[in-house]
Every structure is written in structure tokens, then in C-alpha cells.
Design a protein around this motif. Structure first.
Motif, PDB file in Angstrom:
ATOM      1  N   LYS A   1       0.846  -1.219   0.000  1.00  0.00           N
ATOM      2  CA  LYS A   1       0.000   0.000   0.000  1.00  0.00           C
ATOM      3  C   LYS A   1       0.871   1.256   0.000  1.00  0.00           C
ATOM      4  O   LYS A   1       1.978   1.252   0.563  1.00  0.00           O
ATOM      5  CB  LYS A   1      -0.874   0.016   1.252  1.00  0.00           C
ATOM      6  CG  LYS A   1      -2.064  -0.878   1.174  1.00  0.00           C
ATOM      7  CD  LYS A   1      -3.212  -0.230   1.980  1.00  0.00           C
ATOM      8  CE  LYS A   1      -4.544  -0.779   1.549  1.00  0.00           C
ATOM      9  NZ  LYS A   1      -5.010  -1.859   2.411  1.00  0.00           N
ATOM     10  N   ALA A   2       0.322   2.340  -0.532  1.00  0.00           N
ATOM     11  CA  ALA A   2       1.086   3.592  -0.655  1.00  0.00           C
ATOM     12  C   ALA A   2       1.669   4.025   0.693  1.00  0.00           C
ATOM     13  O   ALA A   2       2.841   4.402   0.780  1.00  0.00           O
ATOM     14  CB  ALA A   2       0.189   4.689  -1.229  1.00  0.00           C
ATOM     15  N   ARG A   3       0.870   3.949   1.754  1.00  0.00           N
ATOM     16  CA  ARG A   3       1.323   4.459   3.049  1.00  0.00           C
ATOM     17  C   ARG A   3       2.474   3.628   3.608  1.00  0.00           C
ATOM     18  O   ARG A   3       3.379   4.145   4.241  1.00  0.00           O
ATOM     19  CB  ARG A   3       0.152   4.455   4.046  1.00  0.00           C
ATOM     20  CG  ARG A   3      -0.344   5.860   4.338  1.00  0.00           C
ATOM     21  CD  ARG A   3      -1.483   5.858   5.350  1.00  0.00           C
ATOM     22  NE  ARG A   3      -2.550   4.940   4.938  1.00  0.00           N
ATOM     23  CZ  ARG A   3      -3.010   3.937   5.677  1.00  0.00           C
ATOM     24  NH1 ARG A   3      -2.502   3.677   6.846  1.00  0.00           N
ATOM     25  NH2 ARG A   3      -4.003   3.176   5.239  1.00  0.00           N
TER      26      ARG A   3
ATOM     27  N   ALA B   1       5.589   4.273   1.467  1.00  0.00           N
ATOM     28  CA  ALA B   1       6.142   5.619   1.720  1.00  0.00           C
ATOM     29  C   ALA B   1       7.224   5.573   2.806  1.00  0.00           C
ATOM     30  O   ALA B   1       8.155   6.390   2.790  1.00  0.00           O
ATOM     31  CB  ALA B   1       5.019   6.572   2.126  1.00  0.00           C
ATOM     32  N   ASN B   2       7.135   4.598   3.711  1.00  0.00           N
ATOM     33  CA  ASN B   2       8.165   4.485   4.756  1.00  0.00           C
ATOM     34  C   ASN B   2       9.537   4.145   4.193  1.00  0.00           C
ATOM     35  O   ASN B   2      10.531   4.224   4.904  1.00  0.00           O
ATOM     36  CB  ASN B   2       7.787   3.383   5.766  1.00  0.00           C
ATOM     37  CG  ASN B   2       6.552   3.768   6.551  1.00  0.00           C
ATOM     38  OD1 ASN B   2       6.335   4.947   6.831  1.00  0.00           O
ATOM     39  ND2 ASN B   2       5.719   2.790   6.886  1.00  0.00           N
TER      40      ASN B   2
ATOM     41  N   HIS C   1       3.180   1.603  -6.247  1.00  0.00           N
ATOM     42  CA  HIS C   1       3.595   2.706  -5.365  1.00  0.00           C
ATOM     43  C   HIS C   1       5.102   2.707  -5.173  1.00  0.00           C
ATOM     44  O   HIS C   1       5.726   3.768  -5.063  1.00  0.00           O
ATOM     45  CB  HIS C   1       2.872   2.612  -4.017  1.00  0.00           C
ATOM     46  CG  HIS C   1       1.385   2.657  -4.169  1.00  0.00           C
ATOM     47  ND1 HIS C   1       0.737   3.739  -4.729  1.00  0.00           N
ATOM     48  CD2 HIS C   1       0.430   1.739  -3.889  1.00  0.00           C
ATOM     49  CE1 HIS C   1      -0.565   3.483  -4.771  1.00  0.00           C
ATOM     50  NE2 HIS C   1      -0.770   2.272  -4.269  1.00  0.00           N
TER      51      HIS C   1
END
Ligand code: HEM
Length: 395
Positions: free
Chosen positions: A103-105, A108-109, A349
Motif C-alpha cells: 500500500k502507498a502508506r 512511503a516508509n 507505489h
């Protein structure tokens, strides 16, 4: 129309965009013959590619695999262990438990790690100055990032990188001899890696997730893990490299837009999307019709090969204004370079993040970038990619 769109030579100079534009007008579902086996329907319009992708039972990824060429039974069996070539409901059983990790979130990490890798790559390139951009600059990023995701030991990364490079297009005589050996060696590595990791404490990486997940009543064997691993490395390697190298080439070919990008880094995410549309790393993925069907009035018979041709759909005049123009400000930009629907790219992503961070770091490190020779494309009807891009980088 006399161009053979199966022949990899038809893509060596550039993709045959003019021919595809004419076919979109005259025969948007076009039959291309093959010499040694049944030919295939090329689906050239954006809306029709979306339609095929959204009907995974009628247009199966598993029945005949996702490549133009029919595979030998044992190869097809191995392919069917990859998400790419599974049909529902099995596809959903395997995809659902691992999707949250992509997932994008969550992805993003990884930004700081990816930026760190990009900075190391730029520093090494700055020392070289004259580089062959594909190999010297873009090539290690994807395998290092997948290494992080899977928790591979740092000392194994150069070997994984070498094997991933061997997996590049089998249709190009520069690579052909090594392709299947690269796949086999990588699967062997992954099988041994899985066995080793089962004996260790679980970790917070994708390897533990894959080995410990209950996929609707089944657990992955080491062999299943081997196929899955090969797919992840292969799916995310060449495609990402191409986004970066073809992307730089497109920007160098459009110096005014490169200058705009340098003065406003907020344009980078949009530029990455336009690079993906204009220089889609993969020309196509295939399906097989499981029943008789019609596409834009053309009769498709059960068993026919149906090919979603992204190179054409991404330049469909019905969807994109002035589609042959490269425009980093294009919005909206509903390109199909990551596919759509059931099999929509799981790494989307991650790929976007790698693209954004890479170009941010490249432009920040090198105020001057110039081509020093002619780019050379891979001979392939699948990989829409460069094999060399000579450039000079100045700090
Ligand atoms: C610019 C880079 C990339 C491009 C252009 C790309 C393109 C695609 C496309 C077109 C598909 C759809 C296949 C179909 O419909 O049959 C796909 C699926 C997939 N991609 Fe990517 N990809 C990229 C990067 C990545 C990365 C970085 C990863 C993982 C680390 C990845 C993993 C996958 C996987 C696992 C699938 C199969 C999904 C499924 O079948 O459910 N990709 N990709």
C-alpha cells in the motif's frame, strides 16, 4: 498493413507508433499471425484494453500464460505459481494477504532508504562522469530496493543483481543465451533462502510474510516461494530501470521541459507519470479467451490469444489530447502502463516512489546532463527498453 508486429525487429528503431495509430482507426482489434503457432488479437484501443482486463474469467491469465508464445507444459505450470498468471478465485487468495504490504502508506516508509541508495548511485556516477546510463546508473536501484523489501543479505545483492540482469529480453542476441539460466539460478537461490529463513526467527519483511501466510488453506512450499521470488525480482527490475533510463532520454529530447522540471521539482511526480505513458516499459500482457466473445464487433473464439497492447492504448486519441506529444504537465493521465483491474501492478507505489526520488536526486546532483552518443534499444516485442544510453554527467 505490411509491418509484422510480432517481429522483434519492428521495435528496434522505435515502437511503430504510426502503424499503431492507423490500426486504431482501421482495425482496432487486429490479428497478427505467428510463424510457428497460432497468432493473436492485438487490442489497441484504451477502452478495449480496460474491458479485457476487467473480465478475468473470460480473458484468462492462467490458461495460456501472459506471453505471446505458448509455453511448454512444465514452464506454464511454473508460471501459474506467479500472481501474474493466476485467475480468480486463486489469484485473490494469494494477492489479498500480501497487498497491504504494498500500500502507498506502507511503501512511503521506504523513502529514506531509497533516497540513500540513490545518493550512493549518484556519487559513484559523479566519479565516472562519462557513463552508460542504463547499466552504470539505473541498474542497481531496483534490485537493491527489492533486497530491502525481502530482507536479502547485503552480500547476496550483487549476485541477485547479476541474475536479474540475465533475465532481460531473450529476443536480443546480446542476452539470449543466458535468460533461462538466470531464471533457474534465481529460483534455486530463493528456494535455499526460504529454507534458511524458515530455520530463523521471523522478521518484519516480505519473506516472513510469504512463508507464514495462510493462502486460503495452503502455505507456500520453498518451491512456490522460488517462483514468487523470481516474479517479484523480474517484474520490478527491468520495468523500473526502463522508467529511469527511457525517462532521462525523453527529458533530454525535450530540453525545455527538462529545464521546467529543474526549476520546479513539484513537477516531478507528473513527469514520472508522463514518462510511464510515453515510454511504457512493457508493450503488452496476454490473456486467453475461455469462451467465444466479441470485441468491437470482432468475433473472438474460445482459446484465442488476446493481447492488451499498452503501447497503443497509451496513445489512444479518444483518451489523450495530442497523444504523440510528451508533456510532463499532462493531466489527467490515465495511462495503462501498470495494467488495470485484477492484476493491476502490485509494485505501483514502489515504482512511483523510486521514479520520483531517483529523478529528484539526479537533477539535484547534476546541473548538466548531456547525451554523448546514440541510445540503443533492446530487440524485443515485449520490453520497450533501452540497452544503452551514453551520457555525460557534470556536477
Ligand atoms: C515502472 C515499473 C513497473 C511497471 C511498468 C510494471 C508493470 C506491470 C504491469 C503492466 C502489470 C500487470 C500485468 C497484467 O495485467 O497481466 C504488473 C503486475 C505486477 N507487478 Fe509491476 N510494474 C512495475 C514495477 C513493479 C515493481 C517495482 C514490483 C515489485 C516489487 C512489481 C510487481 C508486480 C507484481 C507482483 C504484479 C502482478 C500482480 C497481479 O497479478 O496481481 N512491479 N506490473
Amino acid at each position: 498493413m505490411v509491418v509484422d508486429l510480432y517481429d522483434p525487429d519492428s521495435y528496434v528503431g522505435a515502437p511503430p507508433h504510426e502503424v499503431l495509430a492507423e490500426l486504431r482507426r482501421t482495425q482496432p482489434v487486429y490479428f497478427q499471425a505467428m510463424a510457428d503457432e497460432p497468432g493473436y488479437w492485438m487490442v489497441l484501443k484504451h477502452a478495449d484494453v480496460v474491458h479485457v482486463a476487467r473480465e478475468p474469467k473470460l480473458f484468462s491469465a492462467s490458461e495460456g500464460g501472459v506471453m505471446l508464445e505458448n509455453l511448454a507444459p512444465e514452464q506454464l505450470d511454473m508460471m501459474r505459481n506467479m500472481l501474474l498468471a493466476m485467475d480468480p478465485p486463486r489469484h485473490v487468495d494469494y494477492r489479498r494477504p500480501i497487498a497491504p504490504r504494498f500500500k502507498a502508506r506502507v511503501i512511503a516508509n521506504m523513502e529514506d532508504q531509497i533516497r540513500g541508495i540513490c545518493r550512493e548511485i549518484m556519487d559513484a556516477a559523479a566519479e565516472q562522469k562519462d557513463v552508460e546510463f542504463v547499466h552504470d546508473v539505473t541498474s542497481t536501484l531496483p534490485s537493491r530496493v527489492i533486497g530491502q523489501l525481502m530482507g536479502l543479505p547485503a552480500e547476496d545483492l550483487p549476485m541477485i543483481h547479476r541474475l536479474a540482469e540475465m533475465n532481460t529480453s531473450g529476443q536480443d542476441s546480446d542476452y539470449a543465451a543466458d535468460v533461462s539460466q538466470g531464471t533457474i539460478d534465481m529460483a534455486m537461490y530463493a528456494i535455499q533462502f526460504a529454507a534458511r529463513r524458515r530455520a530463523e526467527e521471523p522478521r518484519a519483511d516480505l519473506t516472513t510474510l510469504l512463508l507464514e501466510t495462510d493462502f486460503n488453506g495452503t502455505y507456500m512450499t520453498d518451491l512456490d516461494f522460488g517462483s514468487f521470488f523470481v516474479q517479484l525480482v523480474t517484474a520490478g527490475n527491468d520495468t523500473t530501470k526502463t522508467m529511469l533510463s527511457s525517462g532521462l532520454r525523453a527529458l533530454l529530447d525535450h530540453p525545455d521541459q527538462l529545464a521546467d522540471l529543474r526549476s520546479d521539482r513539484g513537477l516531478v511526480p507528473g513527469a514520472v507519470e508522463e514518462i510511464l505513458r510515453y515510454e511504457n516499459p512493457l508493450h503488452y500482457f496476454r490473456r486467453t479467451a475461455t469462451a467465444d466473445a466479441q470485441l468491437r464487433g470482432v468475433d473472438i473464439v474460445a482459446g484465442d490469444k488476446v493481447v492488451m497492447f499498452y503501447t497503443s492504448a497509451n496513445r489512444d486519441e479518444d483518451v489523450f489530447d495530442d497523444p504523440q506529444r510528451f508533456d510532463i504537465r499532462r493531466s489527467p493521465n490515465p495511462h495503462l502502463s501498470f495494467g488495470i483491474a485484477e492484476h493491476f501492478c502490485l509494485g505501483v507505489h514502489l515504482a512511483r516512489l523510486e521514479g520520483r526520488v531517483f529523478f529528484e536526486e539526479l537533477l539535484a546532483t547534476f546541473p548538466t546532463i548531456e547525451m554523448t552518443g546514440e541510445p540503443v534499444r533492446i530487440r524485443s516485442n515485449l520490453n520497450n527498453a533501452l540497452k544503452s544510453l551514453p551520457v555525460r554527467l557534470a556536477r
